[in-house]
Design a protein around this motif. Structure first.
Motif, PDB file in Angstrom:
ATOM      1  N   GLY A  44     -63.635  16.603  -5.956  1.00 28.00           N
ATOM      2  CA  GLY A  44     -64.983  16.074  -5.729  1.00 28.00           C
ATOM      3  C   GLY A  44     -65.416  16.224  -4.285  1.00 28.00           C
ATOM      4  N   LEU A  45     -64.495  15.968  -3.361  1.00 26.74           N
ATOM      5  CA  LEU A  45     -64.810  16.133  -1.941  1.00 26.74           C
ATOM      6  C   LEU A  45     -65.067  17.595  -1.605  1.00 26.74           C
ATOM      7  CD1 LEU A  45     -62.137  13.679  -0.518  1.00 26.74           C
ATOM      8  CD2 LEU A  45     -64.615  13.341  -0.497  1.00 26.74           C
ATOM      9  N   ALA A  46     -64.321  18.481  -2.247  1.00 27.96           N
ATOM     10  CA  ALA A  46     -64.518  19.917  -2.015  1.00 27.96           C
ATOM     11  C   ALA A  46     -65.925  20.336  -2.428  1.00 27.96           C
ATOM     12  CB  ALA A  46     -63.466  20.719  -2.782  1.00 27.96           C
ATOM     13  N   ARG A  47     -66.405  19.783  -3.548  1.00 28.90           N
ATOM     14  CA  ARG A  47     -67.772  20.096  -3.981  1.00 28.90           C
ATOM     15  C   ARG A  47     -68.785  19.543  -2.985  1.00 28.90           C
ATOM     16  NH1 ARG A  47     -65.558  18.768  -9.058  1.00 28.90           N
ATOM     17  NH2 ARG A  47     -66.376  16.630  -8.894  1.00 28.90           N
ATOM     18  N   ASP A  48     -68.558  18.318  -2.515  1.00 27.31           N
ATOM     19  CA  ASP A  48     -69.477  17.710  -1.553  1.00 27.31           C
ATOM     20  C   ASP A  48     -69.590  18.543  -0.282  1.00 27.31           C
ATOM     21  OD1 ASP A  48     -69.848  15.651  -3.298  1.00 27.31           O
ATOM     22  OD2 ASP A  48     -68.688  14.167  -2.166  1.00 27.31           O
ATOM     23  N   LEU A  49     -68.460  19.097   0.150  1.00 28.91           N
ATOM     24  CA  LEU A  49     -68.407  19.792   1.434  1.00 28.91           C
ATOM     25  C   LEU A  49     -68.535  21.302   1.310  1.00 28.91           C
ATOM     26  CD1 LEU A  49     -65.443  17.724   2.942  1.00 28.91           C
ATOM     27  CD2 LEU A  49     -67.855  17.530   3.546  1.00 28.91           C
ATOM     28  N   ALA A  50     -68.581  21.794   0.068  1.00 22.02           N
ATOM     29  CA  ALA A  50     -68.649  23.248  -0.169  1.00 22.02           C
ATOM     30  C   ALA A  50     -67.472  23.958   0.501  1.00 22.02           C
ATOM     31  CB  ALA A  50     -69.978  23.816   0.338  1.00 22.02           C
ATOM     32  N   LEU A  51     -66.286  23.389   0.318  1.00 22.91           N
ATOM     33  CA  LEU A  51     -65.059  23.975   0.851  1.00 22.91           C
ATOM     34  C   LEU A  51     -64.068  24.171  -0.287  1.00 22.91           C
ATOM     35  CD1 LEU A  51     -64.430  21.836   4.080  1.00 22.91           C
ATOM     36  CD2 LEU A  51     -65.034  24.262   4.001  1.00 22.91           C
ATOM     37  N   PRO A  52     -63.122  25.085  -0.131  1.00 24.24           N
ATOM     38  CA  PRO A  52     -62.082  25.230  -1.156  1.00 24.24           C
ATOM     39  C   PRO A  52     -61.261  23.946  -1.276  1.00 24.24           C
ATOM     40  CG  PRO A  52     -62.128  27.147   0.294  1.00 24.24           C
ATOM     41  CD  PRO A  52     -63.009  26.117   0.921  1.00 24.24           C
ATOM     42  N   THR A  53     -60.858  23.612  -2.472  1.00 23.48           N
ATOM     43  CA  THR A  53     -60.081  22.391  -2.690  1.00 23.48           C
ATOM     44  C   THR A  53     -58.795  22.402  -1.871  1.00 23.48           C
ATOM     45  OG1 THR A  53     -60.964  22.169  -4.932  1.00 23.48           O
ATOM     46  CG2 THR A  53     -58.958  20.952  -4.434  1.00 23.48           C
TER      47      THR A  53
END
Length: 259
Positions: A44-53
């Motif tokens: 979920g944080l990866a989606r928020d930040l547009a970064l790879p998990t």
């Protein structure tokens, strides 16, 4: 938790210009976690930040070791360290964490490690981590008056503007300490102006015969600081590795001082 491997450090550095990119991502990650009072998954944080998990997980694990994040039941929440910040013990907390970081680096390098700061117009070596097997350089001439000859001093002067450097050198005239000391002010100014911010500053027996040093910038907020190490000249072939390790560890130190 064990120290990050080289591969782990490389993951933390993806997608940004060196330690400053890592610091920015760490701050953004803390902000993202703060928006989820009941915790958030790495995905979920990866989606928020547009970064790879994988990048988020690696960075979150690093922040967990410092107490900034906590992992429970598969979710990340803010850690106890953040609860202490802003209180009266904030400076003490930072001081303890700084000494802990320096001690870790000292043991990794087998050499003394220093944190220096330029504040109120003067060079100050605020913290030193040394041991019998990793002795600190002998301060045979006041460090405050010899910024032109030390790696710490040149690294700090290099972060000032042109007028700031001129002002410092006017108050602390250049003196010859060894045969290797730069004593021409214009030559020194030229070197400082051409020194790339990403390249460690070296002192090869300029301050003290028999000693070599390296320093890298540590800039957080209004702080003009640096991380440095010193070792006997017989170990000069280790200086490049030492400088690379200091540069890699500058980001966690910046985070500790900025948050």
């Amino acid at each position: 938790m064990s120290a990050p491997t080289r591969g782990h450090q490389a993951t933390l550095g993806q997608g940004g210009p060196g330690p400053y990119g890592v610091l920015r991502r760490a701050l953004r990650l803390l902000e993202a976690v703060d928006r989820h009072p009941h915790g958030a998954t790495a995905a979920g944080l990866a989606r928020d930040l547009a970064l790879p998990t994988a990048v988020v997980e690696a960075l979150a694990e690093e922040l967990e070791t410092e107490g900034y994040l906590c992992h429970l039941d598969g979710r990340w929440t803010l850690g106890g360290t953040l609860a202490l910040l802003g209180r009266q013990n904030r400076e003490e907390l930072i001081r303890v964490r700084l000494h802990h970081k320096l001690a870790e680096l000292r043991d990794q390098l087998g050499a003394a490690v220093y944190f220096g700061r330029y504040q109120d117009g003067e060079l100050c070596v605020e913290a030193v981590s040394a041991s019998d097997h990793a002795p600190a350089v002998e301060e045979w001439v006041d460090f405050r008056a010899t910024a032109h000859a030390s790696a710490i001093g040149k690294c700090l002067l290099g972060q000032l503007d042109h007028d700031g450097r001129r002002d410092h050198l006017a108050r602390h005239p250049i003196a010859r300490l060894t045969a290797r000391t730069i004593t021409d002010q214009e030559q020194l100014m030229h070197r400082l102006e051409r020194q790339p911010a990403t390249v460690p500053v070296l002192d090869i027996q300029e301050y003290s015969l028999g000693t070599v040093c390296a320093a890298v910038p540590v800039t957080a907020g209004a702080t003009v600081g640096c991380l440095a190490t010193s070792m006997p000249v017989e170990r000069v072939h280790h200086l490049k590795y030492a400088a690379e390790l200091l540069a890699a560890q500058a980001a966690p130190l910046m985070l500790a001082m900025a948050v």
